[in-house]
Design a protein around this motif. Structure first.
Motif, PDB file in Angstrom:
ATOM      1  N   TRP A 123       0.871  -1.182   0.000  1.00  8.33           N
ATOM      2  CA  TRP A 123       0.000   0.000   0.000  1.00  8.33           C
ATOM      3  C   TRP A 123       0.903   1.227   0.000  1.00  8.33           C
ATOM      4  O   TRP A 123       1.599   1.499   0.970  1.00  8.33           O
ATOM      5  CB  TRP A 123      -0.901  -0.035   1.227  1.00  8.33           C
ATOM      6  N   HIS A 124       0.892   1.962  -1.109  1.00  8.45           N
ATOM      7  CA  HIS A 124       1.861   3.040  -1.289  1.00  8.45           C
ATOM      8  C   HIS A 124       1.705   4.142  -0.247  1.00  8.45           C
ATOM      9  O   HIS A 124       2.678   4.825   0.093  1.00  8.45           O
ATOM     10  CB  HIS A 124       1.724   3.619  -2.693  1.00  8.45           C
ATOM     11  N   PHE A 125       0.507   4.329   0.253  1.00  4.90           N
ATOM     12  CA  PHE A 125       0.263   5.323   1.298  1.00  4.90           C
ATOM     13  C   PHE A 125       1.156   5.068   2.514  1.00  4.90           C
ATOM     14  O   PHE A 125       1.673   6.000   3.132  1.00  4.90           O
ATOM     15  CB  PHE A 125      -1.218   5.285   1.699  1.00  4.90           C
ATOM     16  N   LEU A 126       1.360   3.781   2.847  1.00  2.00           N
ATOM     17  CA  LEU A 126       2.205   3.453   3.992  1.00  2.00           C
ATOM     18  C   LEU A 126       3.665   3.780   3.724  1.00  2.00           C
ATOM     19  O   LEU A 126       4.406   4.128   4.654  1.00  2.00           O
ATOM     20  CB  LEU A 126       2.055   1.969   4.341  1.00  2.00           C
ATOM     21  N   ASN A 127       4.099   3.660   2.482  1.00  2.00           N
ATOM     22  CA  ASN A 127       5.471   4.047   2.151  1.00  2.00           C
ATOM     23  C   ASN A 127       5.703   5.528   2.426  1.00  2.00           C
ATOM     24  O   ASN A 127       6.808   5.929   2.807  1.00  2.00           O
ATOM     25  CB  ASN A 127       5.757   3.740   0.680  1.00  2.00           C
ATOM     26  N   LEU A 128       4.644   6.319   2.269  1.00  2.95           N
ATOM     27  CA  LEU A 128       4.730   7.752   2.534  1.00  2.95           C
ATOM     28  C   LEU A 128       4.724   8.047   4.028  1.00  2.95           C
ATOM     29  O   LEU A 128       5.653   8.663   4.548  1.00  2.95           O
ATOM     30  CB  LEU A 128       3.568   8.474   1.858  1.00  2.95           C
ATOM     31  N   VAL A 129       3.700   7.575   4.724  1.00  4.67           N
ATOM     32  CA  VAL A 129       3.510   7.997   6.122  1.00  4.67           C
ATOM     33  C   VAL A 129       4.491   7.319   7.084  1.00  4.67           C
ATOM     34  O   VAL A 129       4.741   7.849   8.175  1.00  4.67           O
ATOM     35  CB  VAL A 129       2.056   7.753   6.587  1.00  4.67           C
ATOM     36  N   LEU A 130       5.056   6.187   6.684  1.00  6.30           N
ATOM     37  CA  LEU A 130       6.004   5.504   7.563  1.00  6.30           C
ATOM     38  C   LEU A 130       7.458   5.771   7.184  1.00  6.30           C
ATOM     39  O   LEU A 130       8.374   5.216   7.815  1.00  6.30           O
ATOM     40  CB  LEU A 130       5.737   3.991   7.551  1.00  6.30           C
ATOM     41  N   ASN A 276       8.772  16.788 -14.183  1.00  2.00           N
ATOM     42  CA  ASN A 276       8.477  18.186 -13.887  1.00  2.00           C
ATOM     43  C   ASN A 276       6.984  18.311 -13.601  1.00  2.00           C
ATOM     44  O   ASN A 276       6.166  18.369 -14.523  1.00  2.00           O
ATOM     45  CB  ASN A 276       8.874  19.093 -15.051  1.00  2.00           C
ATOM     46  N   GLU A 277       6.628  18.304 -12.342  1.00  2.00           N
ATOM     47  CA  GLU A 277       5.232  18.366 -11.916  1.00  2.00           C
ATOM     48  C   GLU A 277       4.861  19.813 -11.595  1.00  2.00           C
ATOM     49  O   GLU A 277       5.585  20.498 -10.873  1.00  2.00           O
ATOM     50  CB  GLU A 277       5.012  17.495 -10.677  1.00  2.00           C
ATOM     51  N   GLN A 278       3.716  20.254 -12.083  1.00  3.48           N
ATOM     52  CA  GLN A 278       3.280  21.615 -11.824  1.00  3.48           C
ATOM     53  C   GLN A 278       2.753  21.774 -10.401  1.00  3.48           C
ATOM     54  O   GLN A 278       3.064  22.738  -9.715  1.00  3.48           O
ATOM     55  CB  GLN A 278       2.186  22.014 -12.823  1.00  3.48           C
ATOM     56  N   LEU A 284       0.831  14.517  -4.958  1.00  5.32           N
ATOM     57  CA  LEU A 284       0.732  13.828  -3.675  1.00  5.32           C
ATOM     58  C   LEU A 284      -0.569  13.035  -3.584  1.00  5.32           C
ATOM     59  O   LEU A 284      -0.576  11.864  -3.175  1.00  5.32           O
ATOM     60  CB  LEU A 284       0.809  14.854  -2.539  1.00  5.32           C
ATOM     61  N   PHE A 285      -1.667  13.646  -4.003  1.00  2.30           N
ATOM     62  CA  PHE A 285      -2.973  12.994  -3.885  1.00  2.30           C
ATOM     63  C   PHE A 285      -3.069  11.775  -4.793  1.00  2.30           C
ATOM     64  O   PHE A 285      -3.449  10.685  -4.342  1.00  2.30           O
ATOM     65  CB  PHE A 285      -4.087  13.991  -4.220  1.00  2.30           C
ATOM     66  N   ARG A 286      -2.727  11.930  -6.071  1.00  2.00           N
ATOM     67  CA  ARG A 286      -2.908  10.798  -6.995  1.00  2.00           C
ATOM     68  C   ARG A 286      -1.895   9.679  -6.750  1.00  2.00           C
ATOM     69  O   ARG A 286      -2.176   8.518  -7.013  1.00  2.00           O
ATOM     70  CB  ARG A 286      -2.829  11.280  -8.443  1.00  2.00           C
ATOM     71  N   PRO A 291      -5.587   7.486  -7.221  1.00  4.87           N
ATOM     72  CA  PRO A 291      -5.814   6.069  -6.923  1.00  4.87           C
ATOM     73  C   PRO A 291      -4.772   5.452  -5.992  1.00  4.87           C
ATOM     74  O   PRO A 291      -4.997   4.398  -5.409  1.00  4.87           O
ATOM     75  CB  PRO A 291      -5.788   5.409  -8.289  1.00  4.87           C
ATOM     76  N   GLY A 292      -3.593   6.078  -5.870  1.00  2.80           N
ATOM     77  CA  GLY A 292      -2.605   5.603  -4.900  1.00  2.80           C
ATOM     78  C   GLY A 292      -2.024   4.234  -5.198  1.00  2.80           C
ATOM     79  O   GLY A 292      -1.507   3.578  -4.297  1.00  2.80           O
TER      80      GLY A 292
END
Length: 307
Positions: A123-130, A276-278, A284-286, A291-292
């Motif tokens: 779960w990619h969200f966990l890679n972020l928050v942990l 190059n992200e605007q 962050l959201f996507r 969909p994460g």
């Protein structure tokens, strides 16, 4: 000449008035929220906490910039500024050097303490928050070794570090003495978020990018696809151009005010345009929320592990 005039006249680049302004904003916001805290209610306290968390992150980007490029010409004025910055940020800024300047920049994504490949969650969200709690022990180890080395030399850096520790932790202790519950909400929690966010930015700026060739971590030979850039005007105004990350790695001692021009000249014409992200919020959201889904490089790793 008064003290304030001496302080400002020693400034290397007038663009750093923005740096001072962002730091001053944190103190002004603290004073307002501290005073109004009994009258805010739960909703007002929540909104104030969110705002203070964001400002703490912006101040942490000032710490990042200050440890790469001195703000003031005179060494004594610069030392005083770093002590003041430590009190503002809530952390001794000299400790940033061993983990960031001397490690992350040299060994980016090569097993350094901030290598995002160490995060293996499906779960990619966990890679972020942990990410932050996962790398924090390594950060502490590098900082402790650096301070111990400077202590053995009794260097100027060591005594500056001690002054910064007294400034940042003394500020926190004083606020706790006045009102520990209020300090937790208006000072400590925003600080934790700011420290977490500046470290976790590595997941946004380096995960899924190409690796550098060791020994070519700076200068024109550096791989321009080794960092992701966020080019939106708002995030770069609030963080003093920290979104232009590839050019920062390429010329890490360059003043942040030059990043947009140098990015357009040395990075944008040659790197993968997808890096190059605007908008950092949309990315962050996507990437981590919806969909994460795991990015291709991580999905391939998971598939290979399953075989």
């Amino acid at each position: 000449m008064d003290v304030s005039s001496t302080f400002l006249s020693s400034m290397r680049n007038p663009a750093d008035l923005r740096t001072l302004g962002i730091c001053l904003t944190k103190w002004l916001l603290l004073a307002v929220v501290w005073t109004l805290y009994p009258y805010l209610g739960w909703f007002g306290c929540t909104m104030a906490l969110v705002l203070q968390c964001l400002v703490c992150f912006y101040v942490m980007t000032m710490v990042h910039n200050a440890m790469h490029c001195d703000v003031f010409k005179h060494p004594t004025v610069e030392a005083v500024w770093r002590v003041m910055l430590s009190a503002t940020a809530g952390v001794p800024v000299e400790a940033y050097r061993p983990t960031h300047n001397l490690n992350h920049h040299v060994y980016t994504q090569h097993g350094d303490h901030l290598d995002t490949a160490q995060m293996k969650y499906k779960w990619h969200f966990l890679n972020l928050v942990l990410f932050f709690p996962s790398v924090f022990p390594s950060i502490q180890k590098l900082e402790s070794a650096y301070v111990a080395k400077e202590f053995r030399k009794l260097s100027r850096t060591f005594f500056l570090f001690i002054a910064q520790v007294l400034a940042c932790h003394g500020t926190t202790a004083l606020l706790l003495y006045f009102n520990w519950k209020r300090t937790l909400v208006v000072w400590i929690l925003p600080y934790i978020f700011g420290a977490d966010a500046i470290v976790t930015m590595n997941m946004l700026q380096h995960d899924g990018t190409e690796v550098i060739a060791l020994g070519e971590h700076k200068g024109p030979s550096m791989n321009v696809n080794s960092a992701r850039n966020f080019t939106g005007p708002l995030i770069n105004w609030l963080t003093c151009n920290n979104g232009y990350h590839a050019i920062h790695h390429m010329y890490s001692n360059m003043h942040w005010s030059q990043y947009p021009e140098m990015h357009a000249k040395h990075i944008a014409p040659y790197n993968d345009p997808s890096l190059n992200e605007q908008c950092i919020v949309r990315f962050l959201f996507r990437t981590y929320f919806w969909p994460g889904s795991l990015p291709p490089h991580r999905a391939q790793e998971q598939a290979a592990k399953a075989k």
